[in-house]
Structure formats: structure tokens, C-alpha cells
Design a protein around this motif. Structure first.
Motif, PDB file in Angstrom:
ATOM      1  N   SER A  93      59.994  15.394  71.592  1.00 44.66           N
ATOM      2  CA  SER A  93      59.576  15.810  70.257  1.00 44.66           C
ATOM      3  C   SER A  93      59.834  14.700  69.246  1.00 44.66           C
ATOM      4  O   SER A  93      60.658  13.815  69.487  1.00 44.66           O
ATOM      5  N   PRO A  94      59.180  14.740  68.099  1.00 39.03           N
ATOM      6  CA  PRO A  94      59.446  13.757  67.046  1.00 39.03           C
ATOM      7  C   PRO A  94      60.919  13.768  66.616  1.00 39.03           C
ATOM      8  O   PRO A  94      61.472  12.724  66.289  1.00 39.03           O
ATOM      9  N   THR A  95      61.541  14.933  66.660  1.00 32.80           N
ATOM     10  CA  THR A  95      62.957  15.024  66.304  1.00 32.80           C
ATOM     11  C   THR A  95      63.800  14.183  67.253  1.00 32.80           C
ATOM     12  O   THR A  95      64.748  13.519  66.824  1.00 32.80           O
ATOM     13  N   THR A  96      63.441  14.182  68.515  1.00 33.82           N
ATOM     14  CA  THR A  96      64.176  13.375  69.497  1.00 33.82           C
ATOM     15  C   THR A  96      64.080  11.903  69.144  1.00 33.82           C
ATOM     16  O   THR A  96      65.084  11.187  69.181  1.00 33.82           O
ATOM     17  N   TYR A  97      62.893  11.449  68.770  1.00 30.43           N
ATOM     18  CA  TYR A  97      62.721  10.048  68.404  1.00 30.43           C
ATOM     19  C   TYR A  97      63.528   9.694  67.152  1.00 30.43           C
ATOM     20  O   TYR A  97      64.109   8.615  67.066  1.00 30.43           O
ATOM     21  N   VAL A  98      63.571  10.591  66.195  1.00 35.86           N
ATOM     22  CA  VAL A  98      64.354  10.361  64.979  1.00 35.86           C
ATOM     23  C   VAL A  98      65.836  10.266  65.333  1.00 35.86           C
ATOM     24  O   VAL A  98      66.546   9.376  64.848  1.00 35.86           O
ATOM     25  N   MET A  99      66.308  11.147  66.206  1.00 34.05           N
ATOM     26  CA  MET A  99      67.720  11.122  66.614  1.00 34.05           C
ATOM     27  C   MET A  99      68.057   9.822  67.348  1.00 34.05           C
ATOM     28  O   MET A  99      69.111   9.222  67.116  1.00 34.05           O
ATOM     29  N   VAL A 100      67.163   9.385  68.227  1.00 29.43           N
ATOM     30  CA  VAL A 100      67.386   8.138  68.955  1.00 29.43           C
ATOM     31  C   VAL A 100      67.402   6.960  67.976  1.00 29.43           C
ATOM     32  O   VAL A 100      68.247   6.063  68.081  1.00 29.43           O
ATOM     33  N   LEU A 101      66.503   6.954  67.001  1.00 26.40           N
ATOM     34  CA  LEU A 101      66.472   5.904  65.993  1.00 26.40           C
ATOM     35  C   LEU A 101      67.770   5.892  65.189  1.00 26.40           C
ATOM     36  O   LEU A 101      68.365   4.831  64.955  1.00 26.40           O
ATOM     37  N   LEU A 102      68.241   7.054  64.780  1.00 30.30           N
ATOM     38  CA  LEU A 102      69.495   7.138  64.021  1.00 30.30           C
ATOM     39  C   LEU A 102      70.682   6.648  64.849  1.00 30.30           C
ATOM     40  O   LEU A 102      71.563   5.961  64.330  1.00 30.30           O
ATOM     41  N   MET A 103      70.699   7.001  66.136  1.00 39.51           N
ATOM     42  CA  MET A 103      71.774   6.515  67.006  1.00 39.51           C
ATOM     43  C   MET A 103      71.704   4.999  67.154  1.00 39.51           C
ATOM     44  O   MET A 103      72.740   4.321  67.176  1.00 39.51           O
ATOM     45  N   GLY A 104      70.495   4.458  67.241  1.00 41.35           N
ATOM     46  CA  GLY A 104      70.325   3.014  67.319  1.00 41.35           C
ATOM     47  C   GLY A 104      70.807   2.309  66.062  1.00 41.35           C
ATOM     48  O   GLY A 104      71.461   1.265  66.133  1.00 41.35           O
ATOM     49  N   ILE A 105      70.507   2.884  64.912  1.00 35.80           N
ATOM     50  CA  ILE A 105      70.978   2.316  63.641  1.00 35.80           C
ATOM     51  C   ILE A 105      72.502   2.350  63.592  1.00 35.80           C
ATOM     52  O   ILE A 105      73.154   1.370  63.228  1.00 35.80           O
ATOM     53  N   TYR A 106      73.069   3.496  63.989  1.00 37.06           N
ATOM     54  CA  TYR A 106      74.533   3.624  64.018  1.00 37.06           C
ATOM     55  C   TYR A 106      75.148   2.576  64.952  1.00 37.06           C
ATOM     56  O   TYR A 106      76.128   1.918  64.595  1.00 37.06           O
TER      57      TYR A 106
END
Length: 159
Positions: free
Chosen positions: A22-35
Motif C-alpha cells: 500500500s502507499p502507506t507502506t511506502y511512506v513508512m519505509v521512506l520515513l524509516m530511511g530518513i530516520y
């Protein structure tokens, strides 16, 4: 008021199945990558001098970080096994040890040499680029070329 239980809209189901997540999964992965990038930058894991000093045995900073990462990974694997946690795709997460052979030694030496020269293993490359270290783009290109070379030569390499 409609009280029928209805599945998600066809559009959202189609979007999820088409891409696999889902798009939410991609957003979560992006946020984890930024972190993770911020963590690499703040802990100085992405600084060339820290890596250089590690390989010259001048300071323990990187060894302590690597040791901590190993302990966290061990605890995480125990939790994953104990609670049978599944991946974001709903598949069971399993660990299959890779066989040990001379190719592991050769690959490890190549990896270590690249790490010592560039000051980055694959994760910190992106943190270096994000921090404005534009020479890290060359490291990324080299890592990609190495990955493609390995894929092309894999049938001929010792496994």
C-alpha cells in the motif's frame, strides 16, 4: 446509515495488489530511511574519517556501533522467531544461513577494501549523498557496477 460491512474500495485494493504494497507502506519505509540516514549522520557512521580510523585501529567508535547493531539484530531475530512475525507482504520471515566457502572470503575482502577506500558500506552511501558529499555518488556508481558484475559473473564464481 448503511451498516453493511463492505470490503475496501476496488481502487484501493487494486492499487495495493498491483504494486504489492500500500502507499502507506511506502511512506513508512521512506520515513524509516530518513530516520536511518539521520542516525548515520549524527552517529558519524557516514563520515569517511571514522571509517578510516576504524580500519587503522585508532578508535573503537565504529566497532562499538557495529557491536551494538549485532546485538540489536540478534534480539530482533529472537523476537521475530518467538512471535512468528510476518513481513509486510504477510509472508513468514525466516533465516537461512548461507554456506561458507572461499567465495565468502574473497567477497568479504573486496567489500572491506571498498569500504576502507570509500568510507561507506551500502547503507551510508545514501546518507553521505543526502549530507551533500557528492563524491559519494561515485561510490554509489561503483557499488552498482559491482552488483551488476557479480550478477553477470555469479555462475562462474565459487559458491
Amino acid at each position: 446509515m448503511n451498516t453493511d460491512t463492505q470490503p475496501s474500495s476496488p481502487e484501493s485494493t487494486e492499487a495495493k495488489t498491483r504494486s504489492g504494497s500500500s502507499p502507506t507502506t511506502y511512506v513508512m519505509v521512506l520515513l524509516m530511511g530518513i530516520y536511518l540516514g539521520i542516525l548515520f549522520a549524527k552517529s558519524e557512521v557516514a563520515h569517511w574519517q571514522r571509517v578510516h580510523d576504524m580500519f587503522l585501529f585508532r578508535e573503537a567508535h565504529m566497532y562499538l556501533i557495529i557491536g551494538t547493531a549485532i546485538v540489536v539484530a540478534m534480539i530482533s531475530m529472537l523476537i521475530i522467531k518467538r512471535f512468528a512475525i510476518k513481513s509486510i507482504d504477510g509472508k513468514p520471515i525466516t533465516y537461512k544461513p548461507k554456506p561458507y566457502h572461499k567465495g565468502v572470503i574473497i567477497g568479504g575482502m573486496l567489500f572491506g577494501a571498498g569500504w576502507a577506500i570509500t568510507g561507506a558500506c551500502p547503507g551510508p552511501i545514501y546518507a553521505q549523498i543526502g549530507a551533500g558529499e557528492w563524491l559519494a555518488v561515485l561510490t554509489l556508481i561503483g557499488a552498482m557496477l559491482g552488483m551488476f558484475a557479480y550478477a553477470a559473473l555469479k555462475p562462474k564464481l565459487p559458491h
